[in-house]
Design an enzyme around this catalytic site. Sequence first.
Site, short mmCIF file in Angstrom:
data_model
loop_
_atom_site.label_atom_id
_atom_site.label_comp_id
_atom_site.label_asym_id
_atom_site.label_seq_id
_atom_site.Cartn_x
_atom_site.Cartn_y
_atom_site.Cartn_z
N SER A 1 -3.26 0.50 -7.93
CA SER A 1 -2.54 1.61 -7.33
C SER A 1 -2.71 2.70 -8.47
O SER A 1 -2.63 2.15 -9.62
CB SER A 1 -1.17 0.99 -7.02
OG SER A 1 -0.43 2.02 -6.68
N TYR B 1 6.48 -3.88 -8.84
CA TYR B 1 5.16 -3.70 -8.43
C TYR B 1 4.20 -3.02 -9.41
O TYR B 1 3.11 -3.32 -9.59
CB TYR B 1 5.42 -2.56 -7.25
CG TYR B 1 4.17 -2.20 -6.38
CD1 TYR B 1 3.73 -2.70 -5.54
CD2 TYR B 1 3.68 -0.79 -6.60
CE1 TYR B 1 2.54 -2.54 -4.88
CE2 TYR B 1 2.51 -0.62 -5.92
CZ TYR B 1 1.97 -1.18 -5.08
OH TYR B 1 0.91 -0.76 -4.41
P1 NAP Z 1 -0.22 -3.61 4.72
O1 NAP Z 1 -0.63 -2.77 5.68
O2 NAP Z 1 1.01 -4.36 4.70
O3 NAP Z 1 -1.49 -4.85 4.28
C1 NAP Z 1 -1.30 -5.80 3.55
C2 NAP Z 1 -2.18 -7.11 4.19
O4 NAP Z 1 -2.15 -8.07 2.84
C3 NAP Z 1 -1.26 -7.58 5.24
O5 NAP Z 1 -2.21 -8.06 6.43
C4 NAP Z 1 -0.67 -8.74 4.68
O6 NAP Z 1 -0.28 -9.74 5.46
C5 NAP Z 1 -1.67 -9.14 3.68
N1 NAP Z 1 -1.23 -9.97 2.66
C6 NAP Z 1 0.10 -9.92 1.92
N2 NAP Z 1 0.30 -11.01 1.18
C7 NAP Z 1 -0.95 -11.83 1.29
C8 NAP Z 1 -1.25 -12.73 0.75
N3 NAP Z 1 -0.48 -13.65 -0.08
N4 NAP Z 1 -2.36 -13.62 1.15
C9 NAP Z 1 -3.21 -13.05 2.09
N5 NAP Z 1 -3.01 -11.77 2.72
C10 NAP Z 1 -1.62 -11.19 2.22
O7 NAP Z 1 -0.50 -2.91 3.33
P2 NAP Z 1 -1.56 -1.67 2.71
O8 NAP Z 1 -0.50 -0.66 2.44
O9 NAP Z 1 -2.60 -1.72 3.40
O10 NAP Z 1 -1.83 -2.37 1.39
C11 NAP Z 1 -3.01 -3.12 0.69
C12 NAP Z 1 -3.19 -3.15 -0.61
O11 NAP Z 1 -3.19 -1.59 -1.26
C13 NAP Z 1 -2.09 -3.70 -1.65
O12 NAP Z 1 -2.28 -4.44 -2.56
C14 NAP Z 1 -1.15 -2.46 -2.11
O13 NAP Z 1 -0.34 -2.79 -3.22
C15 NAP Z 1 -2.16 -1.62 -2.17
N6 NAP Z 1 -1.92 -0.28 -2.36
C16 NAP Z 1 -1.27 0.48 -1.19
C17 NAP Z 1 -0.87 1.78 -1.13
C18 NAP Z 1 -0.17 2.28 -0.28
O14 NAP Z 1 0.22 3.70 -0.25
N7 NAP Z 1 -0.18 1.78 1.10
C19 NAP Z 1 -0.86 2.31 -2.48
C20 NAP Z 1 -1.48 1.82 -3.57
C21 NAP Z 1 -1.95 0.60 -3.45
P3 NAP Z 1 1.36 -9.71 6.08
O15 NAP Z 1 1.27 -8.90 7.12
O16 NAP Z 1 1.46 -10.93 6.57
O17 NAP Z 1 2.20 -9.39 4.62
#
Ligand code: NAP
Length: 255
Positions: free
Chosen positions: A143, A156
């Site tokens: 991130s 985080y």
């Molecule tokens: P998201 O829409 O919540 O998707 C995350 C996915 O990971 C969900 O399907 C979630 O399942 C799954 N997950 C969570 N814990 C898990 C586990 N223990 N084992 C397997 N799967 C798991 O979030 P996103 O925004 O796409 O984020 C994805 C990644 O990008 C994360 O690492 C986040 O920190 C990073 N990121 C996001 C942003 C942003 O602005 N969105 C910015 C920087 C970095 P559940 O629905 O069951 O929780």
Amino acid sequence: MSGTSRLLDGKVVIVTGAGSGIGRAAARVFAEDGAQLALFDRDPRGNEETRDLIGGSARAWTCDVSDEASVAEAVAGAVAAFGRLDGAFNNAGIEMANKLVPDLDAAEWARIMAINLTGVFLCMKYQTRAMQGSGGAIVNNSSGDGIIGAPYASDYVATKHGVVGLTRAAACETRYTGVRVNAVLPGLILTPMVEERLLGNPAFEAQVAPMVERHSIGRFGQPEEVGQAACWLLSDRASFVNGALLTVDGGYTAR
Ligand code: NAP
């Protein structure tokens, strides 16, 4: 796009957290670029939806990245199903508890560490074993918060700085493993994590205006834009790129 110009043609790639947001979008980008997808998520419903959206040879495994046995089993299953492994996008993660350090519970700290940092380590351990000697590439999703701080996000920020350190250390081991390891560092990306659970939550209101201001490109990102960056890092076009931290953040960390 012609078959010969596709970045991941024929490569077998694992995507974790494939059931939503960046993981789902990245999996779709990788598939359009010719990859065969092994989709991992703890949520089977979202993950199977992603599989059905992609179609073709994509397969889904229910996998909790914080559970070593679950990761070992899913990686072994993917290798058995496809016959090999060429790449992985370690993307699964959860958001912060939105608390100041003095208010953060040790249990909340332990939970996010287990998923966002230990989960990436466990995936890398079994993916590297599976790819060892045959080349391959790993991209970890850190991130912008992997290189800067932010209020109400120490849990985080600590995990995402940890992913940066883990990525760099593993890249120093490429001479032993043959696996390139890089990271993408997204800014604010419009996914369910952000749209439904952060921007839609009044508790985060004070943090949103300064965040918008920092994205000098004038908008938040789309999940596909992170997928495109990860796709290139996984591909042979990035054959000399190792230990890189690729910001995909509209300028969020540029100042
Ligand atoms: P998201 O829409 O919540 O998707 C995350 C996915 O990971 C969900 O399907 C979630 O399942 C799954 N997950 C969570 N814990 C898990 C586990 N223990 N084992 C397997 N799967 C798991 O979030 P996103 O925004 O796409 O984020 C994805 C990644 O990008 C994360 O690492 C986040 O920190 C990073 N990121 C996001 C942003 C942003 O602005 N969105 C910015 C920087 C970095 P559940 O629905 O069951 O929780």
